[in-house]
Design an enzyme around this catalytic site. Structure first.
Site, PDB file in Angstrom:
ATOM      1  N   HIS A  84       0.876  -1.180   0.000  1.00  8.97           N
ATOM      2  CA  HIS A  84       0.000   0.000   0.000  1.00  8.97           C
ATOM      3  C   HIS A  84       0.913   1.230   0.000  1.00  8.97           C
ATOM      4  O   HIS A  84       1.975   1.204   0.654  1.00  8.97           O
ATOM      5  CB  HIS A  84      -0.837   0.072   1.287  1.00  8.97           C
ATOM      6  CG  HIS A  84      -2.091  -0.740   1.296  1.00  8.97           C
ATOM      7  ND1 HIS A  84      -2.540  -1.394   2.427  1.00  8.97           N
ATOM      8  CD2 HIS A  84      -3.021  -0.969   0.328  1.00  8.97           C
ATOM      9  CE1 HIS A  84      -3.687  -2.009   2.160  1.00  8.97           C
ATOM     10  NE2 HIS A  84      -4.004  -1.772   0.893  1.00  8.97           N
ATOM     11  N   CYS A 115      -2.170   2.834   9.178  1.00  7.33           N
ATOM     12  CA  CYS A 115      -3.173   1.871   8.720  1.00  7.33           C
ATOM     13  C   CYS A 115      -4.395   1.862   9.626  1.00  7.33           C
ATOM     14  O   CYS A 115      -5.502   1.563   9.183  1.00  7.33           O
ATOM     15  CB  CYS A 115      -2.595   0.460   8.691  1.00  7.33           C
ATOM     16  SG  CYS A 115      -1.267   0.224   7.530  1.00  7.33           S
TER      17      CYS A 115
HETATM   18  N1  ARG Z   1      -3.608  -7.186   6.586  1.00  8.26           N
HETATM   19  C1  ARG Z   1      -4.004  -5.980   5.936  1.00  8.26           C
HETATM   20  C2  ARG Z   1      -3.965  -6.169   4.418  1.00  8.26           C
HETATM   21  O1  ARG Z   1      -3.079  -6.835   3.946  1.00  8.26           O
HETATM   22  C3  ARG Z   1      -3.157  -4.836   6.362  1.00  8.26           C
HETATM   23  C4  ARG Z   1      -3.623  -3.505   5.862  1.00  8.26           C
HETATM   24  C5  ARG Z   1      -2.734  -2.378   6.256  1.00  8.26           C
HETATM   25  N2  ARG Z   1      -3.293  -1.138   5.960  1.00  8.26           N
HETATM   26  C6  ARG Z   1      -2.681  -0.110   5.347  1.00  8.26           C
HETATM   27  N3  ARG Z   1      -3.317   1.022   5.256  1.00  8.26           N
HETATM   28  N4  ARG Z   1      -1.516  -0.243   4.786  1.00  8.26           N
HETATM   29  O2  ARG Z   1      -4.797  -5.683   3.700  1.00  8.26           O
END
Ligand code: ARG
Length: 275
Positions: free
Chosen positions: A170, A268
């Protein structure tokens, strides 16, 4: 080079307490189903994060956690809100798909006009507002077509950036917005997470950006939350903390190690509601 932080502005955040947090599937390289997760510890760390925002004078709303959605704690993925306009999330993986409508309902219930996404996008995980523009990640989760959809909806230029390292899947794992002040936007980022072309774009747009080290990146230090003066950051991101202090920001280390097992940090867990 800018040597003073532009200054704090009060923020409104949406968060989701990790009462159902666990790692029961693997959709990024940080997740390991066989490793023990402690949801009580996750809740304690999350509360410290929430209390930190409250102590900094920010407003924190919460959304009811839903059983069976362990990643719902990562509220940043739930939507993107710019000028009170809500662009709903549409998740790539089936495991997280119900979170999109859940967050959208929260916004609708709280008086926001929401727009259902036609394109796959994971909210503020990949759409970061910096000054007058939106930086948008793609490569692992959010589709490029969603960048165009967001641009049309928000009426702001959206700049596409290609992510190339699956650990930084991300945009908010590889780039932190330090200041969103339209006259002096500032970011920090980890160059190896981006394609050569996207690095070029970032160098052109932000010649004075803070360049994070590998040590910062592996601690998910770029997953930081700034109010323009105070920057909530993972304690392991020591180079980043020193670099931003030099620029006049106050780093505030908050340990979210338990949530790191799911591949997320402070940012996150934090969805900014921009009125
Ligand atoms: N386990 C989640 C996923 O893989 C983690 C998300 C993390 N969020 C972020 N905004 N980077 O989607």
């Amino acid at each position: 080079m800018t040597t003073t932080a532009p200054g704090r502005t009060a923020r409104r955040y949406l968060m989701c307490e990790p009462v159902h947090y666990t790692v029961s599937y693997e959709i990024n390289p940080w997740m390991d189903r066989t490793r023990f997760t402690d949801s009580d510890l996750a809740v304690r760390q999350w509360r410290t994060l929430r209390d930190t925002y409250l102590e900094l004078g920010h407003e924190v709303d919460t959304i009811e956690p839903i059983p069976g959605l362990p990643d719902m704690v990562y509220a940043a993925n739930g939507a993107t809100v710019v000028d009170g306009v809500v662009y709903s999330a549409r998740f790539r993986y089936a495991e997280r798909q119900p979170e999109g409508p859940a967050y959208q309902k929260w916004f609708a219930d709280h008086g926001f006009v929401t727009h259902t996404a036609n394109q796959t996008n994971e909210g503020e995980g990949d759409l970061l507002v910096v000054g007058d523009v939106v930086l948008a990640g793609t490569g692992f989760r959010t589709e490029r077509a969603a960048h165009a959809e967001a641009q049309e909806l928000f009426g702001r230029p959206v700049v596409s950036l290609e992510l190339v390292d699956p650990h930084y899947y991300h945009l908010d794992t590889a780039l932190a917005v330090l200041s969103s002040a339209a006259d002096d936007p500032q970011i920090a980022y980890y160059p190896p997470a981006f394609s050569a072309g996207s690095r070029g774009v970032l160098e052109t747009m932000f010649p004075d950006a803070v360049v994070a080290t590998e040590r910062d990146a592996v601690a998910l230090g770029l997953n930081a939350v700034s109010d323009g003066a105070n920057v909530v950051v993972a304690p392991g991101a020591v180079d980043l903390a020193a670099a931003i202090r030099e620029r006049g920001y106050t780093p505030i280390p908050v340990d979210t190690s338990e949530l790191l097992k799911g591949g997320g940090g402070a940012k996150c867990c934090t969805l900014e509601i921009r009125g």
